[in-house]
Write a protein that holds these residues in place. Structure first.
Motif, PDB file in Angstrom:
ATOM      1  N   PHE A 160       0.798  -1.225   0.000  1.00 16.31           N
ATOM      2  CA  PHE A 160       0.000   0.000   0.000  1.00 16.31           C
ATOM      3  C   PHE A 160       0.830   1.274   0.000  1.00 16.31           C
ATOM      4  O   PHE A 160       0.455   2.267  -0.627  1.00 16.31           O
ATOM      5  CB  PHE A 160      -0.964  -0.043   1.188  1.00 16.31           C
ATOM      6  N   ALA A 161       1.951   1.289   0.683  1.00 13.84           N
ATOM      7  CA  ALA A 161       2.740   2.510   0.802  1.00 13.84           C
ATOM      8  C   ALA A 161       3.260   3.005  -0.540  1.00 13.84           C
ATOM      9  O   ALA A 161       3.508   4.212  -0.704  1.00 13.84           O
ATOM     10  CB  ALA A 161       3.905   2.281   1.766  1.00 13.84           C
ATOM     11  N   SER A 162       3.405   2.105  -1.509  1.00 13.47           N
ATOM     12  CA  SER A 162       3.940   2.511  -2.802  1.00 13.47           C
ATOM     13  C   SER A 162       2.878   3.059  -3.750  1.00 13.47           C
ATOM     14  O   SER A 162       3.203   3.513  -4.848  1.00 13.47           O
ATOM     15  CB  SER A 162       4.657   1.329  -3.462  1.00 13.47           C
ATOM     16  N   VAL A 163       1.611   3.046  -3.330  1.00 15.00           N
ATOM     17  CA  VAL A 163       0.539   3.600  -4.166  1.00 15.00           C
ATOM     18  C   VAL A 163       0.323   5.050  -3.735  1.00 15.00           C
ATOM     19  O   VAL A 163      -0.459   5.338  -2.828  1.00 15.00           O
ATOM     20  CB  VAL A 163      -0.757   2.785  -4.030  1.00 15.00           C
ATOM     21  N   THR A 164       1.021   5.963  -4.375  1.00 12.85           N
ATOM     22  CA  THR A 164       1.035   7.360  -3.933  1.00 12.85           C
ATOM     23  C   THR A 164       0.085   8.249  -4.718  1.00 12.85           C
ATOM     24  O   THR A 164      -0.071   9.424  -4.381  1.00 12.85           O
ATOM     25  CB  THR A 164       2.453   7.933  -4.031  1.00 12.85           C
ATOM     26  N   ILE A 165      -0.553   7.725  -5.770  1.00 18.00           N
ATOM     27  CA  ILE A 165      -1.508   8.532  -6.531  1.00 18.00           C
ATOM     28  C   ILE A 165      -2.782   8.734  -5.705  1.00 18.00           C
ATOM     29  O   ILE A 165      -3.043   8.001  -4.743  1.00 18.00           O
ATOM     30  CB  ILE A 165      -1.836   7.863  -7.873  1.00 18.00           C
ATOM     31  N   PRO A 166      -3.606   9.722  -6.062  1.00 20.59           N
ATOM     32  CA  PRO A 166      -4.856   9.928  -5.329  1.00 20.59           C
ATOM     33  C   PRO A 166      -5.749   8.699  -5.366  1.00 20.59           C
ATOM     34  O   PRO A 166      -5.902   8.054  -6.401  1.00 20.59           O
ATOM     35  CB  PRO A 166      -5.509  11.110  -6.068  1.00 20.59           C
ATOM     36  N   ALA A 167      -6.324   8.373  -4.207  1.00 22.62           N
ATOM     37  CA  ALA A 167      -7.167   7.184  -4.086  1.00 22.62           C
ATOM     38  C   ALA A 167      -8.406   7.513  -3.274  1.00 22.62           C
ATOM     39  O   ALA A 167      -8.334   8.245  -2.284  1.00 22.62           O
ATOM     40  CB  ALA A 167      -6.400   6.042  -3.429  1.00 22.62           C
ATOM     41  N   LEU A 168      -9.523   6.969  -3.696  1.00 21.60           N
ATOM     42  CA  LEU A 168     -10.782   7.063  -2.963  1.00 21.60           C
ATOM     43  C   LEU A 168     -11.146   5.671  -2.480  1.00 21.60           C
ATOM     44  O   LEU A 168     -11.199   4.728  -3.275  1.00 21.60           O
ATOM     45  CB  LEU A 168     -11.891   7.609  -3.861  1.00 21.60           C
ATOM     46  N   VAL A 169     -11.383   5.516  -1.189  1.00 22.00           N
ATOM     47  CA  VAL A 169     -11.748   4.231  -0.602  1.00 22.00           C
ATOM     48  C   VAL A 169     -13.202   4.313  -0.157  1.00 22.00           C
ATOM     49  O   VAL A 169     -13.550   5.110   0.719  1.00 22.00           O
ATOM     50  CB  VAL A 169     -10.834   3.883   0.586  1.00 22.00           C
ATOM     51  N   GLY A 170     -14.066   3.501  -0.769  1.00 24.01           N
ATOM     52  CA  GLY A 170     -15.486   3.528  -0.456  1.00 24.01           C
ATOM     53  C   GLY A 170     -15.912   2.330   0.362  1.00 24.01           C
ATOM     54  O   GLY A 170     -15.357   1.229   0.223  1.00 24.01           O
ATOM     55  N   VAL A 171     -16.915   2.547   1.212  1.00 23.61           N
ATOM     56  CA  VAL A 171     -17.478   1.472   2.024  1.00 23.61           C
ATOM     57  C   VAL A 171     -18.943   1.774   2.277  1.00 23.61           C
ATOM     58  O   VAL A 171     -19.344   2.943   2.382  1.00 23.61           O
ATOM     59  CB  VAL A 171     -16.712   1.315   3.356  1.00 23.61           C
ATOM     60  N   GLY A 172     -19.766   0.751   2.345  1.00 22.29           N
ATOM     61  CA  GLY A 172     -21.188   0.935   2.584  1.00 22.29           C
ATOM     62  C   GLY A 172     -21.500   1.170   4.051  1.00 22.29           C
ATOM     63  O   GLY A 172     -20.930   0.519   4.929  1.00 22.29           O
ATOM     64  N   GLY A 173     -22.409   2.088   4.304  1.00 20.68           N
ATOM     65  CA  GLY A 173     -22.798   2.372   5.676  1.00 20.68           C
ATOM     66  C   GLY A 173     -23.499   1.217   6.359  1.00 20.68           C
ATOM     67  O   GLY A 173     -23.519   1.137   7.588  1.00 20.68           O
TER      68      GLY A 173
END
Length: 269
Positions: free
Chosen positions: A205-218
């Motif tokens: 994970f540390a090497s993924v430096t581009i913008p990221a959106l992490v979604g999860v259902g409520g």
């Protein structure tokens, strides 16, 4: 239908609709263009993006060459990015989100990524997968016990109650699930290291430096919400977004505006 040729010669089937920045949608386990959530999602995004949906190797109209490796699946995505003009946004759901992470690590042509509910188990809020889970799944597939493979995946991989799994052969989609059951070990290879109930490791994970959106259902279970918070914390440039009222079977109408805002609005800015 179009086809992109991966580095090992595998033909990957894809569709494109819409105009705009290229956005590739990556399915999770047992899904492909003709059976899964990404087709309806693409329809809702086509006014702002050139949206690509595709069949992961071994599914639908795509070919398959063995042996399988995560690197080969990343090369499939690289072929699609090249077909899309050389750069793209990626969105992945479930194990497809794990594949997107792997692609973002390796391909500088990926600009931003959105990840919905990668099935990571990072604490004791659900039973982790057993140490021999991947081997048992592979044994079912090798013996062409497709029904057994799907049931094992649903019970131990997804965590569905046994009584729900027992009724699944009565579902209209059961035949479609069995048709792609041989690809379940591929999804497992992408996720099993993060399904042991342990905190997420620093890499990949540390090497993924581009913008990221992490979604999860409520309305998703506590273990999934914990996993996605951990993922957002592990990625250097990520933000967590909870979709109120949603579960792992996220509704395209709830998800599409979130993706459009993340990709399109930031692109214009």
């Amino acid at each position: 239908m179009n086809k992109a040729i991966s580095k090992d010669g595998t033909a990957i089937a894809f569709d494109r609709i819409g105009e705009g920045p290229a956005l590739i949608l990556v399915d999770g386990a047992l899904c492909y263009r003709a059976s899964g959530p990404n087709g309806p999602l693409a329809e809702m995004l086509k006014d702002r993006f050139a949206v690509y949906t595709y069949d992961r190797r071994g599914r639908g109209d795509s070919d398959e060459r063995k042996p399988y490796s995560i690197e080969r699946e990343v090369e499939d995505l690289e072929a699609l990015v090249n077909a899309a003009g050389g750069s793209a946004f990626l969105y992945g759901i479930s194990s497809g989100a794990a594949l997107v992470i792997e692609a973002a690590r390796r391909l500088p042509s990926i600009r931003k990524v959105a990840l919905y509910e990668a099935p990571y188990i990072v604490d004791g809020s659900r039973i982790p997968v057993k140490g021999d889970y991947a081997a048992r799944l592979e044994a079912h597939v090798s013996a062409d016990r497709r029904a057994a493979a799907v049931k094992l995946f649903m019970k131990e991989g997804v965590g569905l109650p046994a009584f729900v799994v027992a009724t699944m052969p009565l579902m209209p989609a059961w035949r479609k699930l069995k048709a792609v059951a041989h690809t379940l070990p591929y999804d497992t290879a992408l996720t099993v290291a993060c399904q042991r109930g342990d905190p997420l490791p620093a890499e990949p994970f540390a090497s993924v430096t581009i913008p990221a959106l992490v979604g999860v259902g409520g309305k998703s279970p506590a273990w999934m919400r914990a996993g996605m918070k951990a993922l957002a914390d592990a990625l250097p440039n990520a933000k967590l977004h909870m979709l109120d009222g949603q579960t792992h079977i996220v509704q395209p109408g709830a998800l599409a505006p979130v993706l459009a805002e993340f990709f399109y609005n930031e692109e214009r800015g």
